[in-house]
Design a protein around this motif. Sequence first.
Motif, PDB file in Angstrom:
ATOM      1  N   ASP A  47       0.113 -17.495  -1.184  1.00 32.96           N
ATOM      2  CA  ASP A  47       0.343 -16.138  -1.676  1.00 32.96           C
ATOM      3  C   ASP A  47       1.403 -16.181  -2.763  1.00 32.96           C
ATOM      4  O   ASP A  47       2.568 -16.433  -2.494  1.00 32.96           O
ATOM      5  CB  ASP A  47       0.798 -15.247  -0.527  1.00 32.96           C
ATOM      6  N   SER A  50       0.311 -12.133  -6.363  1.00 37.68           N
ATOM      7  CA  SER A  50      -0.697 -11.482  -7.199  1.00 37.68           C
ATOM      8  C   SER A  50      -2.075 -11.594  -6.562  1.00 37.68           C
ATOM      9  O   SER A  50      -3.062 -11.793  -7.242  1.00 37.68           O
ATOM     10  CB  SER A  50      -0.710 -12.116  -8.588  1.00 37.68           C
ATOM     11  N   ASP A  51      -2.122 -11.476  -5.254  1.00 43.42           N
ATOM     12  CA  ASP A  51      -3.364 -11.645  -4.505  1.00 43.42           C
ATOM     13  C   ASP A  51      -4.297 -10.459  -4.723  1.00 43.42           C
ATOM     14  O   ASP A  51      -3.969  -9.331  -4.359  1.00 43.42           O
ATOM     15  CB  ASP A  51      -3.038 -11.788  -3.019  1.00 43.42           C
ATOM     16  N   PRO A  52      -5.466 -10.682  -5.321  1.00 43.45           N
ATOM     17  CA  PRO A  52      -6.393  -9.574  -5.543  1.00 43.45           C
ATOM     18  C   PRO A  52      -6.938  -8.986  -4.241  1.00 43.45           C
ATOM     19  O   PRO A  52      -7.262  -7.809  -4.185  1.00 43.45           O
ATOM     20  CB  PRO A  52      -7.504 -10.187  -6.400  1.00 43.45           C
ATOM     21  N   GLY A  54      -5.210  -8.604  -1.435  1.00 47.59           N
ATOM     22  CA  GLY A  54      -4.180  -7.675  -0.972  1.00 47.59           C
ATOM     23  C   GLY A  54      -4.191  -6.388  -1.762  1.00 47.59           C
ATOM     24  O   GLY A  54      -4.038  -5.299  -1.200  1.00 47.59           O
ATOM     25  N   SER A  55      -4.391  -6.500  -3.066  1.00 51.25           N
ATOM     26  CA  SER A  55      -4.456  -5.304  -3.913  1.00 51.25           C
ATOM     27  C   SER A  55      -5.670  -4.454  -3.569  1.00 51.25           C
ATOM     28  O   SER A  55      -5.587  -3.221  -3.488  1.00 51.25           O
ATOM     29  CB  SER A  55      -4.516  -5.702  -5.386  1.00 51.25           C
ATOM     30  N   GLU A  56      -6.804  -5.103  -3.370  1.00 53.70           N
ATOM     31  CA  GLU A  56      -8.030  -4.374  -3.025  1.00 53.70           C
ATOM     32  C   GLU A  56      -7.881  -3.692  -1.664  1.00 53.70           C
ATOM     33  O   GLU A  56      -8.233  -2.522  -1.507  1.00 53.70           O
ATOM     34  CB  GLU A  56      -9.220  -5.334  -3.009  1.00 53.70           C
ATOM     35  N   GLY A  58      -5.046  -2.888  -0.069  1.00 48.53           N
ATOM     36  CA  GLY A  58      -4.057  -1.814  -0.169  1.00 48.53           C
ATOM     37  C   GLY A  58      -4.617  -0.584  -0.865  1.00 48.53           C
ATOM     38  O   GLY A  58      -4.383   0.544  -0.431  1.00 48.53           O
ATOM     39  N   GLY A  59      -5.366  -0.798  -1.942  1.00 49.01           N
ATOM     40  CA  GLY A  59      -5.980   0.316  -2.659  1.00 49.01           C
ATOM     41  C   GLY A  59      -6.986   1.072  -1.810  1.00 49.01           C
ATOM     42  O   GLY A  59      -7.084   2.304  -1.879  1.00 49.01           O
ATOM     43  N   HIS A 107       1.593   5.395   1.089  1.00 44.71           N
ATOM     44  CA  HIS A 107       1.983   4.062   0.657  1.00 44.71           C
ATOM     45  C   HIS A 107       2.721   3.286   1.750  1.00 44.71           C
ATOM     46  O   HIS A 107       2.514   2.083   1.897  1.00 44.71           O
ATOM     47  CB  HIS A 107       2.819   4.147  -0.621  1.00 44.71           C
ATOM     48  N   GLN A 111       1.915  -0.344   3.537  1.00 40.99           N
ATOM     49  CA  GLN A 111       2.897  -1.419   3.679  1.00 40.99           C
ATOM     50  C   GLN A 111       3.021  -1.848   5.134  1.00 40.99           C
ATOM     51  O   GLN A 111       3.102  -3.041   5.434  1.00 40.99           O
ATOM     52  CB  GLN A 111       4.260  -0.987   3.143  1.00 40.99           C
TER      53      GLN A 111
END
Length: 169
Positions: A47, A50-52, A54-56, A58-59, A107, A111
Amino acid sequence: MPELAISADKVAFIIEKAREFDVKEEDTDPDSGSNPSDDDAVDVLEDDGSDPVGSELGGFIVALNEDEQVDLVALTWLGRGDGTIDDWDDLRARAVEARGEYRKPRHETVQYLLGEPMLGDLLADGLDAFGIDWTDERLTADSSDPSERDEDEPTKQRWLVRPRGEGND
């Protein structure tokens, strides 16, 4: 039996993404400078912030409505063993109370959930407590990708459900 405000399909998506996210480990060699073939591609599991996935994930969670987010937290707690299905209303009430303490509930819920070790497994166990098979309509062990099959396994096996954009080869 209590009802969920979030669909099993949404939870299944979160389970799958959370399991991808959970396999990441802390960056152990930030200045390696090597390429994937030299280091057996182990850096893909590190990790670097900038893990995509995790971003996906979380979004996706932040876009859920309040009731769906509350159910995710309560399902996590149910899967963790903080109560039984008979305690669902209490678990959910505790999740609503915890959410009320956040300054930015959407948010901070994300988290909290992404910080929970083994989130995917906890959610799967929570759905199991509801008697919901989140793996329904997904590939079974007998219908694995042809590249993952043993050479002796019969080639007549077929996909039960095709992933998007893939054929039935």
